[in-house]
Design an enzyme around this catalytic site. Structure first.
Site, PDB file in Angstrom:
ATOM      1  CE  LYS A  77      24.461  -7.574  -8.522  1.00 32.57           C
ATOM      2  NZ  LYS A  77      23.323  -6.781  -8.035  1.00 32.57           N
ATOM      3  CG  HIS A  95      22.404  -4.246 -12.924  1.00 29.72           C
ATOM      4  ND1 HIS A  95      21.345  -3.857 -12.134  1.00 29.72           N
ATOM      5  CD2 HIS A  95      23.023  -5.261 -12.257  1.00 29.72           C
ATOM      6  CE1 HIS A  95      21.337  -4.592 -11.033  1.00 29.72           C
ATOM      7  NE2 HIS A  95      22.329  -5.468 -11.090  1.00 29.72           N
ATOM      8  CB  VAL A 275      16.826   1.141   2.864  1.00 28.19           C
ATOM      9  CG1 VAL A 275      16.677  -0.182   2.128  1.00 28.19           C
ATOM     10  CG2 VAL A 275      17.262   0.907   4.305  1.00 28.19           C
ATOM     11  CB  ALA A 277      20.399   3.675  -1.949  1.00 26.03           C
ATOM     12  CG  ASP A 278      15.820   6.644  -4.939  1.00 25.57           C
ATOM     13  OD1 ASP A 278      15.975   5.918  -5.933  1.00 25.57           O
ATOM     14  OD2 ASP A 278      14.915   6.479  -4.107  1.00 25.57           O
TER      15      ASP A 278
HETATM   16  N1  NAD Z   1      19.912  -0.373  -0.556  1.00 31.91           N
HETATM   17  C1  NAD Z   1      19.691  -1.587  -1.015  1.00 31.91           C
HETATM   18  O1  NAD Z   1      20.521  -2.483  -0.912  1.00 31.91           O
HETATM   19  C2  NAD Z   1      18.361  -1.903  -1.653  1.00 31.91           C
HETATM   20  C3  NAD Z   1      18.006  -3.235  -1.889  1.00 31.91           C
HETATM   21  C4  NAD Z   1      16.722  -3.516  -2.401  1.00 31.91           C
HETATM   22  C5  NAD Z   1      15.880  -2.452  -2.736  1.00 31.91           C
HETATM   23  N2  NAD Z   1      16.300  -1.161  -2.558  1.00 31.91           N
HETATM   24  C6  NAD Z   1      15.449  -0.021  -2.906  1.00 31.91           C
HETATM   25  O2  NAD Z   1      14.510   0.204  -1.884  1.00 31.91           O
HETATM   26  C7  NAD Z   1      13.367   0.864  -2.432  1.00 31.91           C
HETATM   27  C8  NAD Z   1      12.097   0.224  -1.914  1.00 31.91           C
HETATM   28  O3  NAD Z   1      11.999  -1.088  -2.440  1.00 31.91           O
HETATM   29  P1  NAD Z   1      10.833  -2.070  -1.967  1.00 31.91           P
HETATM   30  O4  NAD Z   1      11.057  -3.368  -2.683  1.00 31.91           O
HETATM   31  O5  NAD Z   1      10.726  -2.073  -0.492  1.00 31.91           O
HETATM   32  O6  NAD Z   1       9.562  -1.320  -2.581  1.00 31.91           O
HETATM   33  P2  NAD Z   1       8.048  -1.584  -2.209  1.00 31.91           P
HETATM   34  O7  NAD Z   1       7.275  -1.124  -3.386  1.00 31.91           O
HETATM   35  O8  NAD Z   1       7.840  -2.976  -1.682  1.00 31.91           O
HETATM   36  O9  NAD Z   1       7.772  -0.594  -0.958  1.00 31.91           O
HETATM   37  C9  NAD Z   1       7.850   0.802  -1.052  1.00 31.91           C
HETATM   38  C10 NAD Z   1       6.963   1.410   0.016  1.00 31.91           C
HETATM   39  O10 NAD Z   1       7.179   2.829  -0.023  1.00 31.91           O
HETATM   40  C11 NAD Z   1       5.917   3.455   0.130  1.00 31.91           C
HETATM   41  N3  NAD Z   1       6.030   4.811  -0.387  1.00 31.91           N
HETATM   42  C12 NAD Z   1       6.231   5.219  -1.661  1.00 31.91           C
HETATM   43  N4  NAD Z   1       6.275   6.567  -1.728  1.00 31.91           N
HETATM   44  C13 NAD Z   1       6.108   7.012  -0.460  1.00 31.91           C
HETATM   45  C14 NAD Z   1       6.035   8.300   0.121  1.00 31.91           C
HETATM   46  N5  NAD Z   1       6.157   9.411  -0.627  1.00 31.91           N
HETATM   47  N6  NAD Z   1       5.811   8.391   1.444  1.00 31.91           N
HETATM   48  C15 NAD Z   1       5.686   7.293   2.204  1.00 31.91           C
HETATM   49  N7  NAD Z   1       5.753   6.036   1.723  1.00 31.91           N
HETATM   50  C16 NAD Z   1       5.945   5.900   0.394  1.00 31.91           C
HETATM   51  C17 NAD Z   1       4.953   2.557  -0.633  1.00 31.91           C
HETATM   52  O11 NAD Z   1       3.602   2.802  -0.243  1.00 31.91           O
HETATM   53  C18 NAD Z   1       5.457   1.176  -0.228  1.00 31.91           C
HETATM   54  O12 NAD Z   1       4.849   0.735   0.955  1.00 31.91           O
HETATM   55  C19 NAD Z   1      13.532   0.790  -3.953  1.00 31.91           C
HETATM   56  O13 NAD Z   1      14.002   2.039  -4.416  1.00 31.91           O
HETATM   57  C20 NAD Z   1      14.616  -0.237  -4.147  1.00 31.91           C
HETATM   58  O14 NAD Z   1      15.379  -0.010  -5.322  1.00 31.91           O
HETATM   59  C21 NAD Z   1      17.510  -0.876  -2.010  1.00 31.91           C
END
Ligand code: NAD
Length: 370
Positions: A77, A95, A275, A277-278
């Protein structure tokens, strides 16, 4: 011998127990001829002794500042907020590439000291896919908290209490199984969970947690692009007990759920774990809450007119619930790139990261470079 020395910083961010190097990856780097210095750390999930046991040299906290300029500084971090110019190559999440508040001050320290930032968030392969990411354990931890919250709401009137990091997955799964049994004793059935983005990193972690917690396969509904193509809001979400959103949002899409769709007597839904978190993104497809929650206070209530109660978990650092396994998985994915560091200026993955750094530096206002 590679002649390269890697220096692992002790993290300074409060409650950050994860580590960019693990004892396993440290051993692989030592075997490949790297010198690895590990700062002692009271917070790291791995004991100092675990690194000593594989042959790493332990050094006091914060000694990276005085390390010779050719040592590569590894961390996870942000650095502490200070101003002195940075002379080393730093590999970390900084970041500061997406116009975050104060990005100019963070980034300008590198060119001012002739240092380089190779940002882990933007370390990508030739197809643009991230080399190492924490998604799997974010979904895994998010689904665990969602199931615990579901059971808690059935058995308590006060909100789900704060949680702290688990020493390992086994302990987390034991707690989740116990909670599900208590919840299912109230409802007479296992919860039904809808995961959207189920084919991605976070989504597959969420599905895996449900399986390991003993949820029957029929109760784990896995959706990805094909199922949401028809456009929300979706009644299937309202008819599930738990909704876990794991999509990667990159454009405006119809909301998956909104206040209107929640306002129905048919609603079973009592927990959303966002998850993705947008939270503050204007295109957030889960626009029924506005704050990011934390491990101290994991849930925020949703204003609904009818029973049951509904709450959202919107923690944006979920992998920290499982620092050991999250560090192991991330470290294993990062290792092949770390093993190429000895010649990093000629290795595409690091060249891309350096080019991005130079491109971002070129956008710094002049006054920050003086
Ligand atoms: N809360 C946390 O602590 C935390 C930690 C890591 C990542 N994230 C966030 O989680 C999100 C996902 O990350 P990831 O690494 O799993 O991404 P990823 O690209 O591996 O997976 C995303 C999935 O979402 C699907 N998708 C996209 N748009 C869609 C829609 N409209 N309808 C249905 N499915 C859809 C894609 O096809 C894909 O399978 C990111 O925004 C990332 O920043 C959050």
């Amino acid at each position: 011998m590679s002649g390269i020395t890697l220096h692992l910083r002790s993290e300074c961010k409060a409650l950050e127990h994860r580590s960019a190097l693990t004892p396993t990856t440290t051993k692989a780097l030592l075997d490949a001829g790297y010198t690895v210095r590990i700062e002692r750390s009271p917070e790291r999930i791995f004991d100092d002794a675990e690194f000593e046991a594989v042959g790493a040299t332990l050094v006091p906290e914060n000694t990276w500042r005085e390390a010779p300029a050719d040592h590569i500084i590894l961390g996870l971090k942000e650095l502490p907020e200070e101003d002195f110019p940075l002379k080393h190559v730093h590999i970390q999440f900084a970041h500061c590439y997406k116009n975050q508040g104060g990005w100019e001050s963070v980034l300008s320290r590198f060119p001012r000291g002739n240092g380089t930032l190779l940002d882990l968030e933007f370390l990508v392969d030739e197809r643009g896919r991230r080399v190492a990411a924490y998604g799997f354990h974010a979904g895994f931890a998010g689904a665990a908290l969602a199931l615990e919250n579901w059971a808690w709401q059935l058995t308590h009137s006060e909100p789900f209490p704060g949680v702290t990091a688990y020493p390992n997955e086994t302990a987390l799964i034991a707690d989740v199984r116990k909670a599900i049994a208590e919840g299912a004793a109230k409802t007479g059935s296992q919860p039904r969970i809808l995961v959207i983005g189920a084919l991605g990193r976070c989504g597959s972690g969420a599905v895996e947690l449900c399986r390991r917690a003993g949820i029957p396969e029929d109760n784990i509904v896995k959706w990805d692009m094909a199922e949401t193509a028809k456009g929300g809001p979706f009644k299937e979400i309202i008819e599930s007990d738990i909704f876990v959103n794991c999509i990667y949002l990159n454009s405006k899409i119809p909301s998956f759920v909104d206040y209107e769709s929640l306002d129905t007597a048919d609603r079973k839904l009592s927990v959303i774990c966002d998850v993705s978190a947008d939270t503050t993104n204007p295109n957030n497809p889960v626009p029924v809450y506005t704050v990011a929650t934390t491990f101290d206070k994991p849930t925020v209530p949703v204003e609904v007119k009818q029973e049951p109660k509904l709450s959202v978990i919107s923690i944006d650092h979920l992998p920290s619930l499982l620092p050991r396994e999250a560090s192991e998985a991330f470290g294993n994915d990062l290792l092949p790139s770390l093993l190429e560091l000895k010649d990093w200026k000629n290795v595409p993955v690091w060249q891309r990261a350096e080019k991005l750094f130079q491109d971002k530096v070129a956008t710094l206002p002049k006054e920050y470079l003086q």
